[in-house]
Scaffold this active site. Sequence first.
Site, mmCIF file in Angstrom:
data_model
loop_
_atom_site.group_PDB
_atom_site.id
_atom_site.type_symbol
_atom_site.label_atom_id
_atom_site.label_comp_id
_atom_site.label_asym_id
_atom_site.label_seq_id
_atom_site.Cartn_x
_atom_site.Cartn_y
_atom_site.Cartn_z
ATOM 1 N N ILE A 26 30.100 118.141 -49.946
ATOM 2 C CA ILE A 26 30.219 118.286 -48.491
ATOM 3 C C ILE A 26 30.150 119.733 -48.033
ATOM 4 O O ILE A 26 30.087 120.005 -46.851
ATOM 5 C CB ILE A 26 31.495 117.614 -47.923
ATOM 6 C CG1 ILE A 26 32.739 118.100 -48.664
ATOM 7 C CG2 ILE A 26 31.389 116.102 -47.978
ATOM 8 C CD1 ILE A 26 34.027 117.560 -48.068
ATOM 9 N N GLY A 27 30.166 120.655 -48.963
ATOM 10 C CA GLY A 27 30.086 122.053 -48.555
ATOM 11 C C GLY A 27 29.873 122.931 -49.773
ATOM 12 O O GLY A 27 30.289 122.588 -50.873
ATOM 13 N N GLY A 30 30.498 130.553 -49.939
ATOM 14 C CA GLY A 30 30.312 131.763 -50.700
ATOM 15 C C GLY A 30 30.842 131.652 -52.122
ATOM 16 O O GLY A 30 30.208 132.102 -53.070
ATOM 17 N N PHE A 31 31.983 131.041 -52.273
ATOM 18 C CA PHE A 31 32.654 131.112 -53.569
ATOM 19 C C PHE A 31 32.642 129.817 -54.349
ATOM 20 O O PHE A 31 32.548 129.805 -55.558
ATOM 21 C CB PHE A 31 34.101 131.577 -53.391
ATOM 22 C CG PHE A 31 34.189 132.924 -52.779
ATOM 23 C CD1 PHE A 31 33.862 134.047 -53.518
ATOM 24 C CD2 PHE A 31 34.559 133.082 -51.454
ATOM 25 C CE1 PHE A 31 33.913 135.313 -52.958
ATOM 26 C CE2 PHE A 31 34.616 134.342 -50.873
ATOM 27 C CZ PHE A 31 34.293 135.464 -51.635
ATOM 28 N N GLY A 32 32.769 128.718 -53.649
ATOM 29 C CA GLY A 32 32.914 127.478 -54.402
ATOM 30 C C GLY A 32 32.046 126.378 -53.843
ATOM 31 O O GLY A 32 31.165 126.605 -53.024
ATOM 32 N N GLU A 33 32.290 125.186 -54.329
ATOM 33 C CA GLU A 33 31.604 124.004 -53.813
ATOM 34 C C GLU A 33 32.681 123.002 -53.446
ATOM 35 O O GLU A 33 33.707 122.920 -54.117
ATOM 36 C CB GLU A 33 30.696 123.413 -54.905
ATOM 37 C CG GLU A 33 29.542 124.329 -55.266
ATOM 38 C CD GLU A 33 28.677 123.785 -56.399
ATOM 39 O OE1 GLU A 33 28.975 122.702 -56.936
ATOM 40 O OE2 GLU A 33 27.709 124.472 -56.746
ATOM 41 N N ILE A 34 32.427 122.257 -52.358
ATOM 42 C CA ILE A 34 33.411 121.282 -51.903
ATOM 43 C C ILE A 34 32.806 119.888 -52.038
ATOM 44 O O ILE A 34 31.672 119.672 -51.601
ATOM 45 C CB ILE A 34 33.785 121.477 -50.417
ATOM 46 C CG1 ILE A 34 33.880 122.944 -50.042
ATOM 47 C CG2 ILE A 34 35.051 120.709 -50.071
ATOM 48 C CD1 ILE A 34 35.054 123.677 -50.533
ATOM 49 N N LYS A 50 37.731 121.248 -54.226
ATOM 50 C CA LYS A 50 37.026 122.535 -54.212
ATOM 51 C C LYS A 50 36.925 123.008 -55.653
ATOM 52 O O LYS A 50 37.930 123.022 -56.371
ATOM 53 C CB LYS A 50 37.788 123.547 -53.358
ATOM 54 C CG LYS A 50 37.034 124.843 -53.172
ATOM 55 C CD LYS A 50 37.577 125.667 -52.011
ATOM 56 C CE LYS A 50 36.753 126.933 -51.833
ATOM 57 N NZ LYS A 50 37.138 127.686 -50.649
ATOM 58 N N ASP A 141 39.765 135.718 -43.080
ATOM 59 C CA ASP A 141 38.419 135.187 -42.804
ATOM 60 C C ASP A 141 38.507 134.084 -41.758
ATOM 61 O O ASP A 141 37.966 132.987 -41.923
ATOM 62 C CB ASP A 141 37.757 134.690 -44.089
ATOM 63 C CG ASP A 141 36.236 134.556 -43.958
ATOM 64 O OD1 ASP A 141 35.675 135.095 -42.971
ATOM 65 O OD2 ASP A 141 35.616 133.932 -44.832
HETATM 66 P P1 ADP Z 1 33.889 128.574 -49.299
HETATM 67 O O1 ADP Z 1 35.076 129.378 -49.681
HETATM 68 O O2 ADP Z 1 32.979 128.300 -50.459
HETATM 69 O O3 ADP Z 1 33.207 129.061 -48.063
HETATM 70 P P2 ADP Z 1 35.375 126.640 -47.758
HETATM 71 O O4 ADP Z 1 36.720 126.367 -48.292
HETATM 72 O O5 ADP Z 1 35.266 127.604 -46.626
HETATM 73 O O6 ADP Z 1 34.420 127.113 -48.952
HETATM 74 O O7 ADP Z 1 34.688 125.279 -47.347
HETATM 75 C C1 ADP Z 1 33.325 125.208 -46.918
HETATM 76 C C2 ADP Z 1 33.149 124.020 -45.976
HETATM 77 O O8 ADP Z 1 33.488 122.821 -46.656
HETATM 78 C C3 ADP Z 1 34.055 124.084 -44.745
HETATM 79 O O9 ADP Z 1 33.437 124.770 -43.684
HETATM 80 C C4 ADP Z 1 34.255 122.614 -44.431
HETATM 81 O O10 ADP Z 1 33.204 122.129 -43.629
HETATM 82 C C5 ADP Z 1 34.196 121.955 -45.797
HETATM 83 N N1 ADP Z 1 35.576 121.742 -46.321
HETATM 84 C C6 ADP Z 1 36.323 122.584 -47.050
HETATM 85 N N2 ADP Z 1 37.531 122.054 -47.327
HETATM 86 C C7 ADP Z 1 37.543 120.832 -46.756
HETATM 87 C C8 ADP Z 1 38.504 119.759 -46.665
HETATM 88 N N3 ADP Z 1 39.711 119.845 -47.231
HETATM 89 N N4 ADP Z 1 38.149 118.648 -45.979
HETATM 90 C C9 ADP Z 1 36.938 118.542 -45.397
HETATM 91 N N5 ADP Z 1 36.006 119.497 -45.437
HETATM 92 C C10 ADP Z 1 36.294 120.639 -46.113
#
Ligand code: ADP
Length: 300
Positions: A26-27, A30-34, A50, A141
């Site tokens: 779903i995402g 920069g650092f990880g994958e969700i 994550k 951030d």
């Molecule tokens: P990164 O550190 O890689 O940027 P994020 O933690 O910011 O990752 O998450 C990236 C995207 O993934 C977020 O903008 C959001 O849309 C989705 N996301 C992250 N955590 C959740 C969560 N707990 N539930 C639903 N969507 C999430």
Amino acid sequence: MASSSEAEILRVSQVIRDRWKIKSKIGGGGFGEIYEAADLQNHNESVAIKVESSKATKQVLKMEVAVLRRLQGKRHACKFYGCGRNDEFNYLVMSLQGKNLADLRRETPRQCFSLSTSIRIAHQILEGIREIHSIGFLHRDIKPSNFAMGRSTSNQRTVYMLDFGLARQFLNQKGEMRSPRSAAGFRGTVRYAAVTAHKNKEMGRQDDLWSLFYMLTEFIQGSLPWRKIKDKDEVGRMKENVDLNSLLEECPHELHQFALHLRTLGYLDTPDYDYLDRLLSQVERENGITQEDPFDWEIN
Ligand code: ADP
């Protein structure tokens, strides 16, 4: 996978620790994958996972876990369900939320939210920032994609703070302010970063609030004057020299007072969160905004 240059860390149907079955990505920031996953030990409840590769040069998930654990019980924090690591990746399992605020704004016809939606969202984000500061951390951030609405009937009107990958502890073990470093690398996202970050200085609590201020202005007006500028230093200069009257042309006058308060604050100062809260409440009162108003994305 064909479209991405790097192989993904997890694959669909993979099961982590005999419990979480990966459904979809779903995402990927920069650092990880969700990923969205199903909790096999809890009626297949949907959760978010994550992950960060063990080979990642910057390991930030450990920090995220530390922050999320301390935030448990707070209104704007995801629920922490578990974490772990193996030879390939580190992972964090948390409650799954709905759409982030950047996507919700993008879906609006004029790229902006109504005053009612903007102010009530900002109000909740202010509370969220206050929560993370109360445990001794800065977020560093603050931006729309790092906030998501809940996804169940019981929490879909609550804003959740995401991504503690850049968080930093500003209090030491004794609860005192850590001394500021004379120079610090740029952290955050150019569009929403505070001037302090542009100048590579140690960020303080007011800087998370500056990012909220820029977000709110963008929510109301649809854009910020430095939207198209790529150069970080140029954006920094624009923010430093900005005339609040023109920046806030279509915003309630309370936002001016909001910024003036932030301008009085340095690294060691505690922001007057109550004052900022009152300013937002005043905007709500003066404009007949109530908590029962639908959010823009609820109207169809
Ligand atoms: P990164 O550190 O890689 O940027 P994020 O933690 O910011 O990752 O998450 C990236 C995207 O993934 C977020 O903008 C959001 O849309 C989705 N996301 C992250 N955590 C959740 C969560 N707990 N539930 C639903 N969507 C999430």
